[in-house]
Structure formats: C-alpha cells, structure tokens
Design a protein around this motif. Structure first.
Motif, PDB file in Angstrom:
ATOM      1  N   MET A   1      45.720  42.388 -42.369  1.00 25.79           N
ATOM      2  CA  MET A   1      45.713  42.584 -43.812  1.00 25.79           C
ATOM      3  C   MET A   1      44.979  41.413 -44.471  1.00 25.79           C
ATOM      4  O   MET A   1      45.213  40.259 -44.141  1.00 25.79           O
ATOM      5  N   ARG A   2      44.084  41.730 -45.394  1.00 21.45           N
ATOM      6  CA  ARG A   2      43.336  40.704 -46.101  1.00 21.45           C
ATOM      7  C   ARG A   2      44.117  40.276 -47.341  1.00 21.45           C
ATOM      8  O   ARG A   2      44.509  41.097 -48.146  1.00 21.45           O
ATOM      9  N   VAL A   3      44.337  38.993 -47.484  1.00 14.00           N
ATOM     10  CA  VAL A   3      45.054  38.457 -48.638  1.00 14.00           C
ATOM     11  C   VAL A   3      44.062  37.718 -49.516  1.00 14.00           C
ATOM     12  O   VAL A   3      43.388  36.779 -49.072  1.00 14.00           O
ATOM     13  N   PHE A   4      43.959  38.120 -50.785  1.00 18.10           N
ATOM     14  CA  PHE A   4      43.002  37.521 -51.697  1.00 18.10           C
ATOM     15  C   PHE A   4      43.685  36.591 -52.682  1.00 18.10           C
ATOM     16  O   PHE A   4      44.810  36.829 -53.126  1.00 18.10           O
ATOM     17  N   LEU A   5      42.967  35.520 -53.020  1.00 16.80           N
ATOM     18  CA  LEU A   5      43.429  34.619 -54.064  1.00 16.80           C
ATOM     19  C   LEU A   5      42.996  35.158 -55.415  1.00 16.80           C
ATOM     20  O   LEU A   5      42.362  36.207 -55.506  1.00 16.80           O
ATOM     21  N   GLY A   6      43.269  34.421 -56.456  1.00 14.05           N
ATOM     22  CA  GLY A   6      42.974  34.894 -57.805  1.00 14.05           C
ATOM     23  C   GLY A   6      41.510  35.200 -58.044  1.00 14.05           C
ATOM     24  O   GLY A   6      41.166  36.116 -58.765  1.00 14.05           O
ATOM     25  N   THR A   7      40.585  34.438 -57.431  1.00  8.24           N
ATOM     26  CA  THR A   7      39.164  34.679 -57.638  1.00  8.24           C
ATOM     27  C   THR A   7      38.600  35.635 -56.606  1.00  8.24           C
ATOM     28  O   THR A   7      37.416  35.924 -56.612  1.00  8.24           O
ATOM     29  N   GLY A   8      39.416  36.118 -55.686  1.00  4.34           N
ATOM     30  CA  GLY A   8      38.934  37.107 -54.752  1.00  4.34           C
ATOM     31  C   GLY A   8      38.557  36.555 -53.400  1.00  4.34           C
ATOM     32  O   GLY A   8      38.151  37.299 -52.521  1.00  4.34           O
ATOM     33  N   LEU A   9      38.679  35.252 -53.154  1.00  4.16           N
ATOM     34  CA  LEU A   9      38.361  34.718 -51.851  1.00  4.16           C
ATOM     35  C   LEU A   9      39.538  34.908 -50.909  1.00  4.16           C
ATOM     36  O   LEU A   9      40.682  34.818 -51.295  1.00  4.16           O
ATOM     37  N   LYS A  10      39.231  35.178 -49.640  1.00  2.00           N
ATOM     38  CA  LYS A  10      40.289  35.194 -48.658  1.00  2.00           C
ATOM     39  C   LYS A  10      40.762  33.768 -48.430  1.00  2.00           C
ATOM     40  O   LYS A  10      40.033  32.819 -48.629  1.00  2.00           O
ATOM     41  N   MET A  11      41.989  33.645 -47.981  1.00  2.62           N
ATOM     42  CA  MET A  11      42.540  32.321 -47.782  1.00  2.62           C
ATOM     43  C   MET A  11      41.754  31.514 -46.766  1.00  2.62           C
ATOM     44  O   MET A  11      41.713  30.292 -46.827  1.00  2.62           O
ATOM     45  N   ASN A  12      41.124  32.189 -45.809  1.00  2.25           N
ATOM     46  CA  ASN A  12      40.413  31.450 -44.776  1.00  2.25           C
ATOM     47  C   ASN A  12      38.909  31.420 -45.000  1.00  2.25           C
ATOM     48  O   ASN A  12      38.163  30.932 -44.161  1.00  2.25           O
ATOM     49  N   ASP A  13      38.433  31.939 -46.118  1.00  2.23           N
ATOM     50  CA  ASP A  13      37.006  31.890 -46.409  1.00  2.23           C
ATOM     51  C   ASP A  13      36.622  30.515 -46.926  1.00  2.23           C
ATOM     52  O   ASP A  13      37.241  29.995 -47.851  1.00  2.23           O
ATOM     53  N   LYS A  14      35.575  29.952 -46.344  1.00  3.16           N
ATOM     54  CA  LYS A  14      35.047  28.676 -46.810  1.00  3.16           C
ATOM     55  C   LYS A  14      33.616  28.903 -47.286  1.00  3.16           C
ATOM     56  O   LYS A  14      32.748  29.278 -46.495  1.00  3.16           O
ATOM     57  N   ILE A  15      33.394  28.688 -48.565  1.00  2.00           N
ATOM     58  CA  ILE A  15      32.063  28.869 -49.138  1.00  2.00           C
ATOM     59  C   ILE A  15      31.515  27.524 -49.582  1.00  2.00           C
ATOM     60  O   ILE A  15      32.169  26.792 -50.326  1.00  2.00           O
ATOM     61  N   LEU A  16      30.315  27.206 -49.112  1.00  4.03           N
ATOM     62  CA  LEU A  16      29.596  26.029 -49.573  1.00  4.03           C
ATOM     63  C   LEU A  16      28.515  26.481 -50.539  1.00  4.03           C
ATOM     64  O   LEU A  16      27.682  27.324 -50.197  1.00  4.03           O
ATOM     65  N   VAL A  17      28.529  25.957 -51.744  1.00  3.85           N
ATOM     66  CA  VAL A  17      27.490  26.247 -52.735  1.00  3.85           C
ATOM     67  C   VAL A  17      26.487  25.101 -52.721  1.00  3.85           C
ATOM     68  O   VAL A  17      26.865  23.935 -52.859  1.00  3.85           O
ATOM     69  N   VAL A  18      25.216  25.434 -52.532  1.00  3.98           N
ATOM     70  CA  VAL A  18      24.151  24.437 -52.466  1.00  3.98           C
ATOM     71  C   VAL A  18      23.270  24.584 -53.702  1.00  3.98           C
ATOM     72  O   VAL A  18      22.732  25.663 -53.966  1.00  3.98           O
ATOM     73  N   ILE A  19      23.130  23.505 -54.460  1.00  2.00           N
ATOM     74  CA  ILE A  19      22.388  23.542 -55.724  1.00  2.00           C
ATOM     75  C   ILE A  19      21.310  22.457 -55.738  1.00  2.00           C
ATOM     76  O   ILE A  19      21.621  21.269 -55.885  1.00  2.00           O
ATOM     77  N   PRO A  20      20.029  22.824 -55.587  1.00  2.00           N
ATOM     78  CA  PRO A  20      18.964  21.841 -55.809  1.00  2.00           C
ATOM     79  C   PRO A  20      18.775  21.632 -57.309  1.00  2.00           C
ATOM     80  O   PRO A  20      18.744  22.584 -58.086  1.00  2.00           O
ATOM     81  N   SER A  21      18.667  20.379 -57.742  1.00  2.00           N
ATOM     82  CA  SER A  21      18.510  20.088 -59.159  1.00  2.00           C
ATOM     83  C   SER A  21      17.461  19.009 -59.345  1.00  2.00           C
ATOM     84  O   SER A  21      17.383  18.056 -58.560  1.00  2.00           O
ATOM     85  N   PHE A  22      16.652  19.170 -60.385  1.00  2.00           N
ATOM     86  CA  PHE A  22      15.638  18.154 -60.676  1.00  2.00           C
ATOM     87  C   PHE A  22      15.886  17.481 -62.016  1.00  2.00           C
ATOM     88  O   PHE A  22      16.012  16.274 -62.097  1.00  2.00           O
ATOM     89  N   LEU A  23      15.976  18.275 -63.081  1.00  2.00           N
ATOM     90  CA  LEU A  23      16.263  17.709 -64.397  1.00  2.00           C
ATOM     91  C   LEU A  23      17.680  18.081 -64.815  1.00  2.00           C
ATOM     92  O   LEU A  23      18.015  19.261 -64.862  1.00  2.00           O
ATOM     93  N   PRO A  24      18.542  17.117 -65.115  1.00  2.00           N
ATOM     94  CA  PRO A  24      19.893  17.446 -65.582  1.00  2.00           C
ATOM     95  C   PRO A  24      19.829  18.323 -66.826  1.00  2.00           C
ATOM     96  O   PRO A  24      18.997  18.112 -67.710  1.00  2.00           O
ATOM     97  N   ASN A  25      20.700  19.325 -66.889  1.00  2.00           N
ATOM     98  CA  ASN A  25      20.699  20.225 -68.038  1.00  2.00           C
ATOM     99  C   ASN A  25      22.112  20.709 -68.322  1.00  2.00           C
ATOM    100  O   ASN A  25      22.984  20.692 -67.447  1.00  2.00           O
TER     101      ASN A  25
END
Length: 264
Positions: A1-25
């Motif tokens: 059974m898949r158990v979701f948190l409030g934002t919809g991620l599974k408890m064991n899902d690990k997501i890395l967000v990668v953000i290239p940035s040049f000028l702060p905005n």
C-alpha cells in the motif's frame, strides 16, 4: 500500500531539486521558500555568478548553496546535480529553472504520472511556454488553472523543469557535454536517448509551472546585450550541435517540430 504525505510524496521517496542560477531574482527567492515548505528532500542551488545572497537561504535547511568559482551554466550544473542524486541514493532528480512558479501539490502531480504512466523516463508539467506544444498552456494563470487527471506522451520536452528517476540516469547517462553554451538542444537529445532505452516522456496535466521569460532575457543580456541576440545564439548553437551529432535531418531523427530552433 502506498502512503502519501500532504504534498503527495511517498514516505520513502527522495527528490533532489537541482537549480542552476546566474542572477539572483525575486522568483528564485520565492521558489526556494516554496520548496522548503514542500516534502522534497534537498535542493541544490548552483550559484553560477557567485552573487547569490546567503542571507536568503540561511533559514532554509533544505537548500544547499553551491559555488564552484566559475559559471557552470545550465548543463554542467545539472550534470553535477545528477551526480549528487546518484551518490545520495535519491529516487528522483528534478532539473528546474530558477525563475518559475509552481502550482499547489506540484510534485504530487508529477509523481502520480510516474505511477500511472507506462515506463516514464522523463516527466514535465504543463507550462506557459511554447517549445513543447503538448505542454503549452498559455492561458492558465495561478488563479484559474485546474489540474486534470491526464498524461500526454511526447517525443521531447525542454529543460525548464524535468523530473527523472535516478535509475533512468544510471542507464541513459547525463546531459551530453558536447552541447555548447547556452546548451540548447541538450534537453531534446536527452529525451531521445531516454526513448532509445525504451522509456517514455510525458507531460503531467496534474501539475503546472509558470516561467518568467523576462528573467531568462535579463540573464542573457549580460552575455549578448539583448534578448534577440540571445535567441539567435541559442538557436544557432542548437542547430549546429544537433546537426553535428545526428546529421542535417536531426529534426526527423529526434521527431522535432519543423519550427524547432528556428527564429520567428
């Protein structure tokens, strides 16, 4: 059974967000705060100009500011982020521009597509851009947009926001470093290689992204002086590099629209 948190991620899902940035905005500051409140595991922000104010992230425990001492650009930043995802045993890596606004439950929609679709290798949201026609939703605003329980299979997407399972990167590899600055075409090349391995690319209609195109032009003006020169350089570079890799009929090989990488 898949158990979701409030934002919809599974408890064991690990997501890395990668953000290239040049000028702060301002959009980037707001995005980082949004991601801090979400259930993504970690955010790697590549400060490619060395000018990002550390004070903006000092209370953001999920955000790591990475300064290499040089401009890694979009491609190298994302490849280093992908290496971080591999070494950190993440489940997914999301390559994201720094000038975007995300819909509520954004990652819930993206992960739902990974569950529902057939062999997903790349999933992108709908957005207010035009390069990927199936993803384009220019009339949507943060107030009137509504999610739809639908996935659209596509041959290619652009790199504004791509979520990829780490196991796919292990099999397909990284973005091809032969694509020169500003790295246009590396995203469609990656999608093609994903499809060659038997995976598919999808647009998730459950998630929406708004891209501040003016910021891209502002960053580009540092190098080229104006947006038109930036667009011409990017299109010329993509055509040349894709031709070098796939031949003069690269649009047919990659299943691109005829107007891809043409100046209007």
């Amino acid at each position: 059974m898949r158990v979701f948190l409030g934002t919809g991620l599974k408890m064991n899902d690990k997501i890395l967000v990668v953000i290239p940035s040049f000028l702060p905005n301002l959009w980037c500051f707001e995005l980082l705060n949004w991601l801090q409140r979400s259930n993504v595991h970690h955010v790697a922000l590549f400060d490619n100009s060395g000018s990002f104010p550390e004070s903006k992230i000092q209370n953001l425990s999920k955000v790591e500011l990475i300064r290499s001492g040089c401009n890694l650009n979009w491609l190298a930043s994302n490849n280093l982020g992908a290496m971080m995802a591999l070494e950190g045993n993440y489940d997914y890596v999301c390559f994201m521009n720094d000038d975007v606004l995300l819909s509520g439950n954004f990652f819930k929609g993206i992960l739902r597509t990974f569950e529902a679709a057939n062999k997903p290798g790349v999933v992108v949201p709908r957005y207010n851009g035009s390069f990927c026609k199936a993803a384009s939703h220019r009339k949507a605003t943060p107030k009137n947009w509504k999610p739809q329980d639908e996935d659209i299979e596509v041959n290619y997407t652009d790199g504004t926001c791509m979520t990829v399972p780490v196991e796919v990167i292990e099999e397909v590899g990284f973005f091809d470093p032969s694509f020169r600055f500003p790295n246009w075409g590396a995203d469609v090349d990656f999608c093609y290689r994903v499809r060659q391995k038997g995976y598919k690319c999808y647009v998730s209609c459950r998630s929406m992204l708004w891209h501040n195109h003016k910021r891209g032009g502002t960053s580009a003006s540092v190098y080229y002086g104006n947006v038109i020169k930036w667009l011409k350089t990017g299109n010329d570079q993509a055509r040349a590099d894709l031709t070098n890799k796939y031949g003069k009929n690269f649009k047919s090989v990659l299943s691109l629209d005829d107007n891809a990488y043409n100046m209007k």
